[in-house]
Design an enzyme around this catalytic site. Structure first.
Site, PDB file in Angstrom:
ATOM      1  N   ARG A  50     -10.326 -15.028  -9.695  1.00 22.99           N
ATOM      2  CA  ARG A  50      -9.972 -14.996  -8.267  1.00 22.99           C
ATOM      3  C   ARG A  50      -8.862 -15.998  -7.964  1.00 22.99           C
ATOM      4  O   ARG A  50      -8.144 -15.879  -6.983  1.00 22.99           O
ATOM      5  CB  ARG A  50     -11.206 -15.192  -7.378  1.00 22.99           C
ATOM      6  CG  ARG A  50     -10.935 -15.005  -5.913  1.00 22.99           C
ATOM      7  CD  ARG A  50     -12.147 -14.619  -5.060  1.00 22.99           C
ATOM      8  NE  ARG A  50     -13.419 -15.151  -5.531  1.00 22.99           N
ATOM      9  CZ  ARG A  50     -13.777 -16.424  -5.436  1.00 22.99           C
ATOM     10  NH1 ARG A  50     -12.972 -17.309  -4.878  1.00 22.99           N
ATOM     11  NH2 ARG A  50     -14.955 -16.833  -5.901  1.00 22.99           N
ATOM     12  N   TYR A 102       6.847  -5.133  12.188  1.00 20.99           N
ATOM     13  CA  TYR A 102       5.912  -4.185  11.589  1.00 20.99           C
ATOM     14  C   TYR A 102       4.685  -4.055  12.504  1.00 20.99           C
ATOM     15  O   TYR A 102       4.009  -5.043  12.795  1.00 20.99           O
ATOM     16  CB  TYR A 102       5.517  -4.654  10.182  1.00 20.99           C
ATOM     17  CG  TYR A 102       4.456  -3.781   9.589  1.00 20.99           C
ATOM     18  CD1 TYR A 102       4.658  -2.414   9.454  1.00 20.99           C
ATOM     19  CD2 TYR A 102       3.238  -4.305   9.196  1.00 20.99           C
ATOM     20  CE1 TYR A 102       3.672  -1.594   8.952  1.00 20.99           C
ATOM     21  CE2 TYR A 102       2.238  -3.492   8.672  1.00 20.99           C
ATOM     22  CZ  TYR A 102       2.470  -2.140   8.561  1.00 20.99           C
ATOM     23  OH  TYR A 102       1.485  -1.327   8.074  1.00 20.99           O
ATOM     24  N   ASP A 175       9.818 -12.018   7.117  1.00 16.25           N
ATOM     25  CA  ASP A 175       9.423 -10.771   6.466  1.00 16.25           C
ATOM     26  C   ASP A 175      10.717 -10.100   6.003  1.00 16.25           C
ATOM     27  O   ASP A 175      11.484  -9.569   6.815  1.00 16.25           O
ATOM     28  CB  ASP A 175       8.647  -9.879   7.450  1.00 16.25           C
ATOM     29  CG  ASP A 175       8.191  -8.561   6.815  1.00 16.25           C
ATOM     30  OD1 ASP A 175       8.771  -8.163   5.778  1.00 16.25           O
ATOM     31  OD2 ASP A 175       7.278  -7.912   7.376  1.00 16.25           O
ATOM     32  N   LYS A 200       6.637  -1.814  -1.021  1.00 14.22           N
ATOM     33  CA  LYS A 200       7.888  -1.102  -0.694  1.00 14.22           C
ATOM     34  C   LYS A 200       8.891  -1.252  -1.845  1.00 14.22           C
ATOM     35  O   LYS A 200       8.610  -0.838  -2.944  1.00 14.22           O
ATOM     36  CB  LYS A 200       8.430  -1.631   0.626  1.00 14.22           C
ATOM     37  CG  LYS A 200       7.359  -1.813   1.711  1.00 14.22           C
ATOM     38  CD  LYS A 200       6.632  -0.534   2.055  1.00 14.22           C
ATOM     39  CE  LYS A 200       5.642  -0.804   3.175  1.00 14.22           C
ATOM     40  NZ  LYS A 200       4.640   0.223   3.369  1.00 14.22           N
TER      41      LYS A 200
HETATM   42  C1  LIG Z   1       8.184  -4.670   7.212  1.00 14.47           C
HETATM   43  C2  LIG Z   1       6.756  -4.573   6.755  1.00 14.47           C
HETATM   44  N1  LIG Z   1       6.037  -5.697   6.659  1.00 14.47           N
HETATM   45  C3  LIG Z   1       4.739  -5.662   6.261  1.00 14.47           C
HETATM   46  C4  LIG Z   1       4.112  -4.470   5.945  1.00 14.47           C
HETATM   47  C5  LIG Z   1       2.671  -4.470   5.520  1.00 14.47           C
HETATM   48  O1  LIG Z   1       2.592  -4.247   4.159  1.00 14.47           O
HETATM   49  P1  LIG Z   1       1.373  -3.500   3.408  1.00 14.47           P
HETATM   50  O2  LIG Z   1       1.368  -2.077   3.897  1.00 14.47           O
HETATM   51  O3  LIG Z   1       1.730  -3.652   1.971  1.00 14.47           O
HETATM   52  O4  LIG Z   1       0.125  -4.208   3.795  1.00 14.47           O
HETATM   53  C6  LIG Z   1       4.833  -3.283   6.026  1.00 14.47           C
HETATM   54  C7  LIG Z   1       4.188  -1.991   5.709  1.00 14.47           C
HETATM   55  O5  LIG Z   1       4.675  -0.932   6.059  1.00 14.47           O
HETATM   56  C8  LIG Z   1       6.193  -3.328   6.443  1.00 14.47           C
HETATM   57  O6  LIG Z   1       6.923  -2.216   6.551  1.00 14.47           O
END
Ligand SMILES: Cc1ncc(COP(=O)(O)O)c(C=O)c1O
Length: 381
Positions: A50, A102, A175, A200
């Site tokens: 973990r 997001y 992000d 992604k």
């Molecule tokens: C810009 C962005 N940040 C964070 C996330 C969250 O990621 P995850 O789906 O891997 O949890 C996403 C998911 O679509 C995203 O597009």
């Protein structure tokens, strides 16, 4: 290896070779536990799965190198990574987050994080004046930036935002999922943390859900984030970490191909009679274009959105009529995706009802243009 360009580091996964077998491809290490030394020590540093996993430590080392950071942590998802950053703050802390971000993280911040005691203030993060006005020196602990911001692709000035935030005693987390380390390095621009939905572009093949954080330094906040992963257990599985490592080997050519195609697609549809507007940082008329040209290197990303003339019904019909593009959520994979975003985000979204989000993959750009042209021309039923 120090003087290798990032694409060389990515292509060879840091040049790592298994010394025991001379294998070029890394082995998978699923072990959840590790042998103690005879004198009761754990000299390898590996104790229990973990906290410690040899395979995800390799993926982290590659990402740390690509982002030019001090250390990385991979998580079970992008959301697990992002929420750990906020959970490592204390109830009562003030945080600034963008209007365009997001959507699922926005919902978590409005719900769970707010109930838990974080004072979440939503601002226009593309406006330095708005950032300046909202920062409360000594009280604001974190500024969350997403650039380009999903799904309107709003650009935030990372360096200027960091300067303002740091002067007020706040950290900045970015992000950088849409930008990827190929196009932007937030830590070099002053950010304290970088976050990726590794689901992604980093993985790039629509077959792993993963998240990652990279830090500029070993701060107390980072130590709390690390403890949260170890204690809450939002770790990445071994096989997923191995796939992520494999995906990152082709990150640079995939992202460069997607950028070139996205630029061509944006330019084509900006002139299209069925399209009211194209949102893409690579277009001269896009509000954040000049800033993106300074902040992003070698392209403006593989993500764009189009607003379809005829409103919501026409947009949904277009998404239903594509053949090569795939009608699905997510982004950053080798296959191009189209999605009517307002249907996903629901009430309270800043996303217009006529908007289709496009994630450009690595197919032929001409084929993608022809397919979307045909879909736009087909009647609304
Ligand atoms: C810009 C962005 N940040 C964070 C996330 C969250 O990621 P995850 O789906 O891997 O949890 C996403 C998911 O679509 C995203 O597009």
């Amino acid at each position: 290896m120090k003087d290798w360009k990032p694409e060389s580091i990515a292509a060879q996964g840091l040049g790592w070779i298994d010394e025991a077998t001379k294998a070029l491809a890394p082995p998978l290490h699923p072990s959840t536990t590790f042998i103690r030394d005879p004198d009761n020590q754990y000299r390898t540093g590996h104790v229990y799965g973990r906290d410690h996993n040899v395979t995800f430590a390799q993926a982290e080392a590659v990402l740390t190198a690509l982002e030019g950071g001090h250390a990385s942590l991979v998580f079970a998802s992008g959301m697990a990574a992002a929420t750990a950053v906020f959970q490592a703050l204390a109830p009562g802390d003030h945080v600034l987050v963008p209007e365009v971000m997001y959507w699922s993280l926005r919902n978590w911040l409005r719900g769970f994080a707010t109930q838990w005691g974080l004072r979440v203030e939503v601002i226009d993060m593309a406006s330095l004046d708005a950032v300046r006005r909202a920062l409360q020196p000594g009280v604001t602990k974190l500024v969350w930036v997403e650039t380009p911001a999903n799904p309107l692709w709003t650009i935030t000035d990372i360096a200027a935002t960091c300067e303002l935030a740091h002067a007020a005693g706040a950290s900045v987390a970015v992000d950088s999922t849409a930008a990827t380390p190929v196009l932007t390095q937030p830590l070099a621009l002053g950010a304290d943390l970088v976050m990726h939905s590794a689901t992604k572009y980093l993985n790039g093949h629509s077959d792993v859900v993963a998240g990652a954080l990279v830090t500029r330094e070993e701060s107390p906040h980072w130590q709390r984030v690390r403890a949260i992963r170890a204690q809450l257990g939002g770790i990445l599985g071994t096989f997923e970490a191995w796939l992520l490592m494999r995906g990152m080997r082709t990150l640079y050519p995939r992202v460069r191909h997607a950028c070139a195609s996205a630029q061509a697609i944006a330019e084509h549809f900006a002139q299209h009679p069925c399209v009211a507007q194209v949102l893409y940082p690579g277009l001269g008329e896009f509000p954040g274009h000049a800033l993106a040209a300074r902040q992003m290197r070698g392209g403006f990303g593989g993500m764009l959105s189009v607003r379809v003339r005829g409103g919501e019904a026409a947009a949904i019909a277009t998404a239903a009529n594509v053949r090569l593009w795939k009608r699905a959520t997510s982004l950053g994979g080798v296959e191009s995706l189209v999605e009517h975003r307002a249907s996903v985000e629901g009430a309270g979204t800043p996303v217009p009802a006529d908007l289709l989000r496009l994630s450009v993959g690595i197919e032929d750009a001409g084929d993608l243009i022809a397919d979307l042209d045909a879909a736009l021309a087909s009647p609304v039923t």
